[in-house]
Design a protein around this motif. Structure first.
Motif, PDB file in Angstrom:
ATOM      1  N   GLY A   4       0.834  -1.201   0.000  1.00  0.00           N
ATOM      2  CA  GLY A   4       0.000   0.000   0.000  1.00  0.00           C
ATOM      3  C   GLY A   4       0.868   1.250   0.000  1.00  0.00           C
ATOM      4  N   THR A   5       0.220   2.400  -0.002  1.00  0.00           N
ATOM      5  CA  THR A   5       0.918   3.682   0.022  1.00  0.00           C
ATOM      6  C   THR A   5       0.223   4.587   1.024  1.00  0.00           C
ATOM      7  N   GLU A   6       0.999   5.236   1.872  1.00  0.00           N
ATOM      8  CA  GLU A   6       0.393   6.211   2.772  1.00  0.00           C
ATOM      9  C   GLU A   6       0.095   7.490   1.989  1.00  0.00           C
ATOM     10  N   ARG A   7      -0.854   8.261   2.464  1.00  0.00           N
ATOM     11  CA  ARG A   7      -1.208   9.496   1.770  1.00  0.00           C
ATOM     12  C   ARG A   7      -0.030  10.465   1.774  1.00  0.00           C
ATOM     13  N   ALA A   8       0.104  11.196   0.691  1.00  0.00           N
ATOM     14  CA  ALA A   8       1.185  12.188   0.562  1.00  0.00           C
ATOM     15  C   ALA A   8       1.099  13.228   1.668  1.00  0.00           C
ATOM     16  N   PHE A   9       2.255  13.678   2.119  1.00  0.00           N
ATOM     17  CA  PHE A   9       2.418  14.725   3.117  1.00  0.00           C
ATOM     18  C   PHE A   9       1.840  14.372   4.489  1.00  0.00           C
ATOM     19  N   THR A  10       1.632  13.078   4.774  1.00  0.00           N
ATOM     20  CA  THR A  10       1.104  12.670   6.078  1.00  0.00           C
ATOM     21  C   THR A  10       2.115  11.873   6.899  1.00  0.00           C
ATOM     22  N   GLY A  11       3.185  11.395   6.304  1.00  0.00           N
ATOM     23  CA  GLY A  11       4.148  10.545   6.999  1.00  0.00           C
ATOM     24  C   GLY A  11       5.027  11.315   7.968  1.00  0.00           C
ATOM     25  N   GLU A  12       5.453  10.638   9.030  1.00  0.00           N
ATOM     26  CA  GLU A  12       6.221  11.301  10.078  1.00  0.00           C
ATOM     27  C   GLU A  12       7.617  11.734   9.640  1.00  0.00           C
ATOM     28  N   TYR A  13       8.172  11.162   8.570  1.00  0.00           N
ATOM     29  CA  TYR A  13       9.535  11.498   8.165  1.00  0.00           C
ATOM     30  C   TYR A  13       9.614  12.346   6.895  1.00  0.00           C
ATOM     31  N   THR A  14       8.493  12.783   6.370  1.00  0.00           N
ATOM     32  CA  THR A  14       8.493  13.552   5.131  1.00  0.00           C
ATOM     33  C   THR A  14       9.411  14.766   5.210  1.00  0.00           C
ATOM     34  N   ASP A  15       9.322  15.524   6.291  1.00  0.00           N
ATOM     35  CA  ASP A  15      10.105  16.752   6.426  1.00  0.00           C
ATOM     36  C   ASP A  15      11.191  16.661   7.496  1.00  0.00           C
ATOM     37  N   THR A  16      11.447  15.476   8.008  1.00  0.00           N
ATOM     38  CA  THR A  16      12.434  15.297   9.077  1.00  0.00           C
ATOM     39  C   THR A  16      13.845  15.612   8.593  1.00  0.00           C
ATOM     40  N   LYS A  17      14.570  16.338   9.419  1.00  0.00           N
ATOM     41  CA  LYS A  17      15.958  16.671   9.109  1.00  0.00           C
ATOM     42  C   LYS A  17      16.907  16.071  10.157  1.00  0.00           C
ATOM     43  N   THR A  18      16.401  15.196  10.994  1.00  0.00           N
ATOM     44  CA  THR A  18      17.192  14.556  12.039  1.00  0.00           C
ATOM     45  C   THR A  18      18.294  13.690  11.432  1.00  0.00           C
ATOM     46  N   THR A  19      19.485  13.789  11.970  1.00  0.00           N
ATOM     47  CA  THR A  19      20.608  12.968  11.519  1.00  0.00           C
ATOM     48  C   THR A  19      20.462  11.568  12.098  1.00  0.00           C
ATOM     49  N   GLY A  20      20.625  10.555  11.248  1.00  0.00           N
ATOM     50  CA  GLY A  20      20.534   9.188  11.737  1.00  0.00           C
ATOM     51  C   GLY A  20      20.385   8.180  10.618  1.00  0.00           C
ATOM     52  N   VAL A  21      19.942   6.999  11.001  1.00  0.00           N
ATOM     53  CA  VAL A  21      19.796   5.870  10.094  1.00  0.00           C
ATOM     54  C   VAL A  21      18.322   5.476  10.028  1.00  0.00           C
ATOM     55  N   TYR A  22      17.847   5.233   8.813  1.00  0.00           N
ATOM     56  CA  TYR A  22      16.471   4.782   8.597  1.00  0.00           C
ATOM     57  C   TYR A  22      16.490   3.273   8.401  1.00  0.00           C
ATOM     58  N   ASN A  23      15.813   2.569   9.305  1.00  0.00           N
ATOM     59  CA  ASN A  23      15.751   1.114   9.273  1.00  0.00           C
ATOM     60  C   ASN A  23      14.378   0.647   8.823  1.00  0.00           C
ATOM     61  N   CYS A  24      14.313  -0.593   8.349  1.00  0.00           N
ATOM     62  CA  CYS A  24      13.035  -1.204   7.975  1.00  0.00           C
ATOM     63  C   CYS A  24      12.187  -1.354   9.234  1.00  0.00           C
ATOM     64  N   ARG A  25      10.961  -0.872   9.192  1.00  0.00           N
ATOM     65  CA  ARG A  25      10.081  -0.952  10.354  1.00  0.00           C
ATOM     66  C   ARG A  25       9.686  -2.400  10.650  1.00  0.00           C
ATOM     67  N   ALA A  26       9.706  -3.260   9.650  1.00  0.00           N
ATOM     68  CA  ALA A  26       9.307  -4.653   9.863  1.00  0.00           C
ATOM     69  C   ALA A  26      10.417  -5.502  10.468  1.00  0.00           C
ATOM     70  N   CYS A  27      11.667  -5.314  10.021  1.00  0.00           N
ATOM     71  CA  CYS A  27      12.738  -6.218  10.475  1.00  0.00           C
ATOM     72  C   CYS A  27      13.950  -5.515  11.076  1.00  0.00           C
ATOM     73  N   GLY A  28      14.036  -4.196  10.982  1.00  0.00           N
ATOM     74  CA  GLY A  28      15.137  -3.465  11.584  1.00  0.00           C
ATOM     75  C   GLY A  28      16.377  -3.318  10.723  1.00  0.00           C
ATOM     76  N   ALA A  29      16.373  -3.839   9.496  1.00  0.00           N
ATOM     77  CA  ALA A  29      17.548  -3.733   8.621  1.00  0.00           C
ATOM     78  C   ALA A  29      17.833  -2.272   8.269  1.00  0.00           C
ATOM     79  N   GLU A  30      19.111  -1.908   8.235  1.00  0.00           N
ATOM     80  CA  GLU A  30      19.487  -0.557   7.819  1.00  0.00           C
ATOM     81  C   GLU A  30      19.209  -0.402   6.335  1.00  0.00           C
ATOM     82  N   LEU A  31      18.506   0.674   5.966  1.00  0.00           N
ATOM     83  CA  LEU A  31      18.139   0.906   4.570  1.00  0.00           C
ATOM     84  C   LEU A  31      18.723   2.196   4.005  1.00  0.00           C
ATOM     85  N   PHE A  32      18.539   3.294   4.716  1.00  0.00           N
ATOM     86  CA  PHE A  32      18.961   4.606   4.239  1.00  0.00           C
ATOM     87  C   PHE A  32      19.593   5.383   5.384  1.00  0.00           C
TER      88      PHE A  32
END
Length: 135
Positions: A28-56
């Motif tokens: 599926g796809t979440e609605r545009a401009f509704t996701g919690e990370y759309t405008d986030t500028k926090t420094t860090g690592v983005y992991n898969c929410r399902a399994c925790g693998a590092e992605l971005f």
């Protein structure tokens, strides 16, 4: 493709919220401009929410103003799986987590963004979990 993490769908349903399951396991796809990370500028690592693998990583995140978090490259090319997607009456490239097969979003090329790869990994926030860098 066999995945390192292979769970029955009933286990995924038990571990994920209904919204997470819809995106991660049913593409599926979440609605545009509704996701919690759309405008986030926090420094860090983005992991898969399902399994925790590092992605971005936040260093590859850029502002595309498309309504979803955008990255120009995964942290490791082996972290994601790219699959031709002919749904919705068009041809796109789906991005999945290479560790568990969960749907993340799509990748687009040649849109003219001033990035090193000329790619935009358009990823659903709900597919990710940000691990902020420690100071």
């Amino acid at each position: 493709m066999p995945y390192d993490i292979d769970k029955p769908e009933e286990q995924w349903r038990a571990e994920l919220t209904p919204a997470e399951y819809r995106v991660l396991r049913e593409a599926g796809t979440e609605r545009a401009f509704t996701g919690e990370y759309t405008d986030t500028k926090t420094t860090g690592v983005y992991n898969c929410r399902a399994c925790g693998a590092e992605l971005f990583r936040s260093t590859e995140k850029f502002e595309s103003h498309c309504g979803w978090p955008s990255f120009y490259d995964p942290s490791d090319s082996a972290a994601v799986e790219l699959i031709e997607d002919r749904s919705a009456g068009m041809v796109r490239t789906e991005v999945r987590c290479a560790r568990c097969g969960s749907h993340l979003g799509h990748v687009f090329e040649g849109e003219g963004y001033p990035t090193p790869t000329d790619q935009r990994y358009c990823i659903n926030s709900i597919s990710l979990r940000l691990a902020p860098a420690e100071d």
